[in-house]
Design a protein around this motif. Structure first.
Motif, PDB file in Angstrom:
ATOM      1  N   VAL A  42     -28.360 -25.384   0.568  1.00  0.00           N
ATOM      2  CA  VAL A  42     -29.772 -25.217   0.217  1.00  0.00           C
ATOM      3  C   VAL A  42     -30.473 -26.572   0.151  1.00  0.00           C
ATOM      4  N   PRO A  51     -29.397 -25.524   5.973  1.00  0.00           N
ATOM      5  CA  PRO A  51     -30.271 -24.543   5.318  1.00  0.00           C
ATOM      6  C   PRO A  51     -30.613 -23.372   6.243  1.00  0.00           C
ATOM      7  N   TYR A  55     -29.849 -19.466   5.484  1.00  0.00           N
ATOM      8  CA  TYR A  55     -30.953 -18.494   5.508  1.00  0.00           C
ATOM      9  C   TYR A  55     -30.592 -17.299   6.392  1.00  0.00           C
ATOM     10  N   VAL A 199     -33.804 -24.047  -5.672  1.00  0.00           N
ATOM     11  CA  VAL A 199     -33.085 -22.928  -5.081  1.00  0.00           C
ATOM     12  C   VAL A 199     -33.953 -21.671  -5.097  1.00  0.00           C
ATOM     13  N   GLU A 201     -37.136 -21.615  -4.638  1.00  0.00           N
ATOM     14  CA  GLU A 201     -38.032 -21.719  -3.479  1.00  0.00           C
ATOM     15  C   GLU A 201     -37.322 -21.264  -2.210  1.00  0.00           C
ATOM     16  N   PHE A 202     -36.053 -21.649  -2.081  1.00  0.00           N
ATOM     17  CA  PHE A 202     -35.292 -21.221  -0.898  1.00  0.00           C
ATOM     18  C   PHE A 202     -35.115 -19.705  -0.899  1.00  0.00           C
ATOM     19  N   TRP A 203     -34.772 -19.144  -2.061  1.00  0.00           N
ATOM     20  CA  TRP A 203     -34.568 -17.697  -2.123  1.00  0.00           C
ATOM     21  C   TRP A 203     -35.852 -16.949  -1.818  1.00  0.00           C
ATOM     22  N   ARG A 205     -38.023 -17.893   0.324  1.00  0.00           N
ATOM     23  CA  ARG A 205     -38.077 -17.902   1.786  1.00  0.00           C
ATOM     24  C   ARG A 205     -37.279 -16.736   2.364  1.00  0.00           C
ATOM     25  N   PRO A 212     -36.333 -21.771   7.005  1.00  0.00           N
ATOM     26  CA  PRO A 212     -36.565 -23.203   6.802  1.00  0.00           C
ATOM     27  C   PRO A 212     -36.665 -23.897   8.153  1.00  0.00           C
TER      28      PRO A 212
END
Length: 350
Positions: A42, A51, A55, A199, A201-203, A205, A212
């Motif tokens: 991540v 990343p 994803y 993390v 923010e990534f989730w 996405r 990403p």
């Protein structure tokens, strides 16, 4: 009818999957959130997973990307050594060690997942009060581990602290198969908050299906080489606004790369001239550099100078006849060829 909230088994962790799941069930559970082994990816700190690959894995779009035999072997031995490391940790620390109830999630943020190796029980207590993360690493990493827990395992451990709510954890690493290093990791609340935010923010996405950006990591390069099934001679009409700046940037970087290579060769040549016939050059009493005759053998020059001697040490090896394979099985040959990026020199033309 209102469903009762799940009971916590740690200060902030609830069980979402029991132990002993088959691989498909376990992978499905992992895709419901972000686990500790995902954190380095991540943050763009993983050597093996980018990343973008993570994803695609979480969205179920990754497909069958082969894993390197080296990673498979390392994972195998790590799993085999885990019970032994846990037992020796308990013997050396006097702490109790037990296996957990399965995969955990944070009681409020269910996308925060943890697969904890072991839980730690203090002397005289009945319930765990911390966790144990177990690692198996190469002997070449010993010096780094003696200084503390390296960044990747430290972030993974703090993620588990974030999920479980514990105030501290232990990390036991077996280095080179014969050196056990044990560290206690205290919870850093600021780091936990920072991790949860990044993390999260990534989730988001993943939930929004917003991938990403493609980065420059070797992991992404490897992923792109396996990701797409090639459609021979197919043409994509690209957006000039997207592609032309990339081609121009590539041209600049290639030109810089050539200049750097020439400048580096000049410096090396000047150093070689300083060494002359000597193999070792000292500066102020210390070795500054060496120019030793210990590089690869120049086989062509050796064979030309000593043909009879070379014949004594020439042997045959099994090799794949790629030319015949390509001629007789062109489809199979093409399917296993690597893809190459080739940019014509006039690529910047409109």
């Amino acid at each position: 009818m209102t469903t009762a909230p799940a009971a916590t088994v740690t200060p902030s962790g609830v069980v979402i999957a029991p132990p002993g799941l088959d691989r498909d069930q376990w992978l499905a559970a992992r895709r419901t959130g972000i686990g500790g082994s995902d954190i380095a990816a991540v943050l763009g700190m993983s050597k093996y997973t980018s990343p973008l690959e993570l994803y695609l894995d979480k969205t179920g779009e990754l497909g069958d990307v082969p894993r390197s035999p080296e990673l498979e072997e390392a994972a195998f031995w790590g799993h085999k050594h885990e019970p032994t490391i846990a037992r020796v940790f308990a013997e050396r620390t006097g702490l109790g060690v037990v296996e957990g109830p399965g995969m955990l999630a944070h009681v409020e943020r269910r996308w925060m997942l943890a697969n904890v190796d072991r839980y730690v029980i203090e002397p005289g207590e009945r319930m765990p009060s911390s966790l144990l993360e177990i690692k198996t690493r190469s002997a070449f990493q010993l010096d780094e581990w003696l200084l503390g827990v390296p960044d990747g395992p430290a972030l993974q451990t703090h993620w588990y602290l974030a999920v479980t709510g514990y105030s501290h954890a232990y990390v036991a690493a077996l280095l080179g198969g014969n050196r056990l290093v044990i560290h206690r990791v205290e919870r850093d609340e600021q780091l936990v908050e920072h991790l949860v935010a990044l993390v999260g923010e990534f989730w988001q996405r993943v939930l929004d299906r917003t991938p990403p950006p493609v980065d420059g990591s070797e992991a992404t390069e490897e992923l792109l080489g396996h990701l797409y099934k090639v459609n021979a001679d197919a043409v994509t009409v690209a957006d000039p606004a997207e592609v032309l700046p990339l081609l121009e940037r590539r041209r600049e970087l290639k030109a810089r790369e050539t200049r750097t290579a020439d400048e580096l060769r000049e410096v090396d040549n000047r150093l070689k001239a300083v060494a002359g016939e000597a193999e070792i050059v000292k500066l102020q009493g210390r070795v500054a550099f060496t120019w030793k005759q210990n590089g690869p053998l120049s086989t062509k020059r050796f064979i030309a100078a000593h043909p009879d001697l070379a014949a004594q040490y020439t042997y045959s090896v099994d090799a794949l006849d790629t030319k015949r394979l390509a001629a007789e099985h062109p489809d199979e040959f093409r399917a296993h060829r690597a893809r190459r990026l080739v940019v014509p020199k006039e690529s910047t033309a409109a």
